[in-house]
Design a protein around this motif. Structure first.
Motif, short mmCIF file in Angstrom:
data_model
loop_
_atom_site.label_atom_id
_atom_site.label_comp_id
_atom_site.label_asym_id
_atom_site.label_seq_id
_atom_site.Cartn_x
_atom_site.Cartn_y
_atom_site.Cartn_z
N TRP A 29 -3.09 -4.94 8.11
CA TRP A 29 -3.89 -3.76 7.83
C TRP A 29 -3.60 -3.24 6.43
O TRP A 29 -2.44 -3.24 5.99
N LYS A 30 -4.62 -2.76 5.75
CA LYS A 30 -4.45 -2.10 4.45
C LYS A 30 -4.27 -0.62 4.75
O LYS A 30 -5.13 0.02 5.35
N THR A 31 -3.12 -0.06 4.31
CA THR A 31 -2.83 1.34 4.59
C THR A 31 -3.60 2.24 3.63
O THR A 31 -4.21 1.77 2.66
N THR A 89 0.09 -3.28 2.41
CA THR A 89 -0.26 -4.09 3.58
C THR A 89 0.81 -3.87 4.64
O THR A 89 2.00 -3.95 4.37
N ALA A 90 0.35 -3.57 5.85
CA ALA A 90 1.24 -3.43 7.01
C ALA A 90 0.85 -4.48 8.03
O ALA A 90 -0.33 -4.74 8.24
N LEU A 149 5.93 -2.85 7.02
CA LEU A 149 5.29 -2.93 5.70
C LEU A 149 5.58 -4.29 5.09
O LEU A 149 6.71 -4.78 5.13
N GLN A 198 -4.41 9.04 8.99
CA GLN A 198 -4.86 8.10 7.96
C GLN A 198 -5.72 7.05 8.65
O GLN A 198 -5.50 6.75 9.82
N TRP A 254 -6.66 3.10 8.39
CA TRP A 254 -6.30 1.80 7.81
C TRP A 254 -7.45 0.84 8.06
O TRP A 254 -8.19 0.97 9.04
#
Length: 111
Positions: free
Chosen positions: A27-29, A34-35, A48, A106, A108
């Motif tokens: 996933w892009k935070t 990237t997580a 992370l 947030q 993602w």
């Protein structure tokens, strides 16, 4: 015949509605890092993969059908909050709360 078609359509819709939205993946935070979310024991660990805190585990969530709860750690201040995640297609809404009153969210994006 109409009843059979209607019953089949309703069964298909119910199966799709009950299908789990997978949280596993990259996933892009909101900050652009990237997580990776992967199965770890009976939960899903959030780690992370890029950025200043690469390699740090920042969360653990459990749940099904697109709704997950657990703990989220802010890597900048190393504080842990009660958290939740809600998957909808290629979006993951992550929320962290203090005493279930003060919350920050947030969104993602799936990579």
């Amino acid at each position: 015949m109409k009843r059979l078609v209607l019953a089949a359509a309703m069964a298909l819709f119910a199966a799709q509605a009950g299908a789990a939205e997978p949280i596993e993946g990259n996933w892009k935070t909101a900050s652009g890092e990237t997580a990776q979310i992967a199965k770890c024991g009976s939960a899903f660990c959030v780690t992370l993969k890029t950025g200043k805190h690469a390699g740090k585990q920042i969360g653990s969530l459990a749940g099904t059908k697109g709704e997950y709860t657990g703990e989220i750690t802010d890597p900048a201040n190393d504080k842990t909050y009660s958290g939740s995640g809600s998957v909808s297609g290629n979006s993951l809404k992550m929320t962290g709360c203090v005493m279930k009153i003060l919350c920050k969210s947030q969104t993602w994006s799936r990579l």
